[in-house]
Every structure is written in structure tokens, then in C-alpha cells.
Design a protein around this motif. Structure first.
Motif, PDB file in Angstrom:
ATOM      1  N   PHE A   1       0.805  -1.217   0.000  1.00  0.00           N
ATOM      2  CA  PHE A   1       0.000   0.000   0.000  1.00  0.00           C
ATOM      3  C   PHE A   1       0.842   1.272   0.000  1.00  0.00           C
ATOM      4  CE2 PHE A   1      -2.985  -3.125   1.656  1.00  0.00           C
ATOM      5  CZ  PHE A   1      -4.141  -2.802   0.979  1.00  0.00           C
ATOM      6  N   ALA A   2       1.975   1.264   0.690  1.00  0.00           N
ATOM      7  CA  ALA A   2       2.774   2.484   0.816  1.00  0.00           C
ATOM      8  C   ALA A   2       4.233   2.132   1.086  1.00  0.00           C
ATOM      9  CB  ALA A   2       2.229   3.363   1.939  1.00  0.00           C
ATOM     10  N   MET A   3       5.131   3.001   0.615  1.00  0.00           N
ATOM     11  CA  MET A   3       6.565   2.823   0.829  1.00  0.00           C
ATOM     12  C   MET A   3       7.173   4.161   1.246  1.00  0.00           C
ATOM     13  SD  MET A   3       5.449   1.520  -2.304  1.00  0.00           S
ATOM     14  CE  MET A   3       6.410   2.244  -3.619  1.00  0.00           C
ATOM     15  N   TRP A   4       8.348   4.087   1.858  1.00  0.00           N
ATOM     16  CA  TRP A   4       9.119   5.292   2.162  1.00  0.00           C
ATOM     17  C   TRP A   4       9.851   5.720   0.886  1.00  0.00           C
ATOM     18  CZ3 TRP A   4       8.064   7.901   6.337  1.00  0.00           C
ATOM     19  CH2 TRP A   4       7.743   7.275   7.539  1.00  0.00           C
ATOM     20  N   VAL A   5       9.550   6.923   0.433  1.00  0.00           N
ATOM     21  CA  VAL A   5      10.035   7.404  -0.861  1.00  0.00           C
ATOM     22  C   VAL A   5      10.687   8.772  -0.679  1.00  0.00           C
ATOM     23  CG1 VAL A   5       9.249   8.235  -3.115  1.00  0.00           C
ATOM     24  CG2 VAL A   5       8.357   6.094  -2.192  1.00  0.00           C
ATOM     25  N   ALA A   6      11.758   9.006  -1.432  1.00  0.00           N
ATOM     26  CA  ALA A   6      12.469  10.287  -1.373  1.00  0.00           C
ATOM     27  C   ALA A   6      12.428  10.996  -2.713  1.00  0.00           C
ATOM     28  CB  ALA A   6      13.921  10.063  -0.961  1.00  0.00           C
ATOM     29  N   ARG A   7      12.480  12.308  -2.643  1.00  0.00           N
ATOM     30  CA  ARG A   7      12.629  13.115  -3.848  1.00  0.00           C
ATOM     31  C   ARG A   7      14.051  12.968  -4.388  1.00  0.00           C
ATOM     32  NH1 ARG A   7      12.823  18.153  -3.486  1.00  0.00           N
ATOM     33  NH2 ARG A   7      13.046  18.467  -1.237  1.00  0.00           N
ATOM     34  N   PRO A   8      14.272  13.326  -5.654  1.00  0.00           N
ATOM     35  CA  PRO A   8      15.620  13.245  -6.219  1.00  0.00           C
ATOM     36  C   PRO A   8      16.599  14.133  -5.448  1.00  0.00           C
ATOM     37  CG  PRO A   8      13.988  13.573  -7.948  1.00  0.00           C
ATOM     38  CD  PRO A   8      13.276  13.760  -6.645  1.00  0.00           C
ATOM     39  N   ALA A   9      17.855  13.694  -5.406  1.00  0.00           N
ATOM     40  CA  ALA A   9      18.967  14.473  -4.851  1.00  0.00           C
ATOM     41  C   ALA A   9      18.902  14.659  -3.339  1.00  0.00           C
ATOM     42  CB  ALA A   9      19.066  15.841  -5.534  1.00  0.00           C
TER      43      ALA A   9
END
Length: 272
Positions: free
Chosen positions: A177-185
Motif C-alpha cells: 500500500f505504501a513505501m518510504w520514498v524520497a525526492r531526487p537528490a
């Protein structure tokens, strides 16, 4: 500029299902600031640059711009999830209108996929705003997520689908359902380490977390513990990654996500 302003900004889901993932992150030593919101709002904040890392709906990962999955901590299920359900007022094959809980776009896409691909139904869609009274909704079927799926109002339902259970029975794969995600850089090594340690600590302390949280959600401690232990799954391993890509495949077929996206995983621990 103070130290708080210098810290990375991390956003987590405000629902009960997140509690084992953020265990201990209220400490002053946590290397980031942590805020809570609804899943869809977190995705918008990440997209706008208001957050550096967020626990976002999996569909939003494939809609994002060069997002990276930074840990193997996630919210998923291996069967019934309890907190994501469709309540049918008519038999599923006869559904003409579906009201979608605005809290999470992943569950909304999953509902569309299961109805279209499993039973060939593509109903007209209605928004079900957060905080609305579901009893005032006249749709043939209503998707509810999170805490209000656990405690639904008295809806006259002829059938109820637990979408985690329906997906797993249909595909034979876990659902993410959901993951820990980061923006680029964004530098995430320290953040990812803290998030995985929090998840691991949460898994070791499910009984304590259940005792602390149950009454807030009108659950018994036993109900809360079994929700964490039996309904939810918090590790993104090979089978979960396969389930995530199967979901993406169906989303592309229905025009819910762009084609050609390949998940980007940071150098994070992946369960074997």
C-alpha cells in the motif's frame, strides 16, 4: 537558523497502521522532523517539495518524478488487511457507481483494478471527502480506508470485499500500500537507517504499541495487536516487489499510471 530548520522533513501516514513503522521516532535524537497527514496529502507535499521523504501511496510512486524507494520498510499485507474495504449495496457485478475515499489513491486504484480486471465492471466514480458521513452517500458501492474502514457506519451492504484479501486470492502475491520514498537528490542514508530501525523496533514491541494505541481507535488491545501482527506486513521483499509490479501493470492497462516506469531502489536492505 535553528537546528530543527536544518533537519530533513519526513511525512508519515496518520492512520493506525503506521504506528509500528514510526516507533521511537519522537526522540530528540531523531535526525529529521516528522509530521503526519493523510496518504494522499503526503504525496502532494512530497511532489511540491514540502517534504523530503514520505510514506506515500504506491500508485503515487509511479506518478512521481524520479522518486526513490529508500528502505525495505513498507505497509503491505499478505491476506486480509481489515482497513481497506468496499461495501457493496448491490451485487458487485451490478455496480454502476463507486464512491472513493479521498484518503488514499492506492486503494482507489486497487478498487478500480479489481472491479475491472476481476469481474469486468467499470462504474462511474464519486469522491467521498474525508470527514463526510457515508450514510449520505448514495453510490452502489463505497470504498473506505484506514480507521473508518475498521469502524464503518451502518451501511446496508449485501457484500463486503477486504481488498487485501481479494488481491492476494486473485494474484497469489502480497499487496504493497505504501513505501518510504524520497525526492531526487535528497541524501537518505541516515534517514533510511533510522526508519528501518524504527520498523524493527516496532515489530519487537507490537504488544506495547497495541496497549498504547488501542483505546484511541476504539479497539481492544487484542484487536489492535492482531491488526498489527496478522493483517499488516511491514517488509518490502522480493515477493512484495513482484506484487508491486503486478499492481503497476494493471494500473497502466487502465490508464491509471504512465508506462515505462522502473522502480529505483536505494542501497537499502531487501528481505531475502
Amino acid at each position: 537558523m535553528n537546528d530543527v530548520a536544518l533537519k530533513p522533513r519526513v511525512g508519515a501516514v496518520r492512520y493506525l497502521n503506521t504506528k509500528p513503522l514510526v516507533h521511537g521516532l519522537d526522540s530528540a535524537s531523531t535526525p529529521f522532523t516528522l509530521s503526519f497527514d493523510y496518504p494522499a496529502h503526503l504525496a502532494d507535499q512530497l511532489s511540491l517539495g514540502l517534504l523530503d521523504v514520505a510514506l506515500i501511496p504506491s500508485i503515487e510512486y509511479f506518478l512521481g518524478d524520479r522518486y526513490r524507494i529508500i528502505t525495505d520498510a513498507c505497509i503491505g499485507c499478505l491476506g486480509p488487511v481489515w482497513s481497506v474495504k468496499i461495501f457493496f449495496r448491490t451485487p458487485p457485478q451490478q455496480v454502476k457507481t463507486l464512491a472513493l475515499d479521498e484518503g488514499s489513491r492506492t486503494s482507489a486504484a486497487l478498487a478500480k483494478i479489481l472491479l475491472a480486471e476481476k469481474i469486468g465492471v467499470r462504474p462511474d466514480l464519486q469522491a467521498l471527502p474525508l470527514g463526510s458521513d457515508m450514510r449520505d452517500c448514495e453510490a452502489n458501492a463505497i470504498l473506505l480506508i484506514g480507521d473508518r474502514a475498521i469502524h464503518p457506519p451502518a451501511i446496508d451492504a449485501v457484500e463486503v470485499w477486504d481488498l487485501g484479501e481479494t488481491w492476494v486470492e486473485w494474484t497469489g502475491l502480497p499487496f504493497v500500500f505504501a513505501m518510504w520514498v524520497a525526492r531526487p537528490a535528497i541524501s537518505t542514508e541516515v534517514i533510511a537507517k533510522s526508519l528501518m530501525e524504527a520498523r524493527d523496533g516496532g515489530m519487537e514491541n507490537l504488544e506495547m504499541i497495541a496497549e498504547r494505541e488501542a483505546a484511541k481507535y476504539q479497539l481492544t488491545t487484542s484487536e489492535c495487536f492482531h491488526y498489527f501482527h496478522d493483517n499488516l506486513h511491514f517488509t518490502l521483499g522480493p515477493q512484495e516487489k513482484e506484487g508491486l509490479m503486478r499492481y503497476y501493470h494493471y494500473a497502466v492497462q487502465l490508464g491509471l499510471a504512465p508506462s515505462g516506469r522502473t522502480p529505483i531502489y536505494d542501497d537499502c536492505k531487501i528481505a531475502r
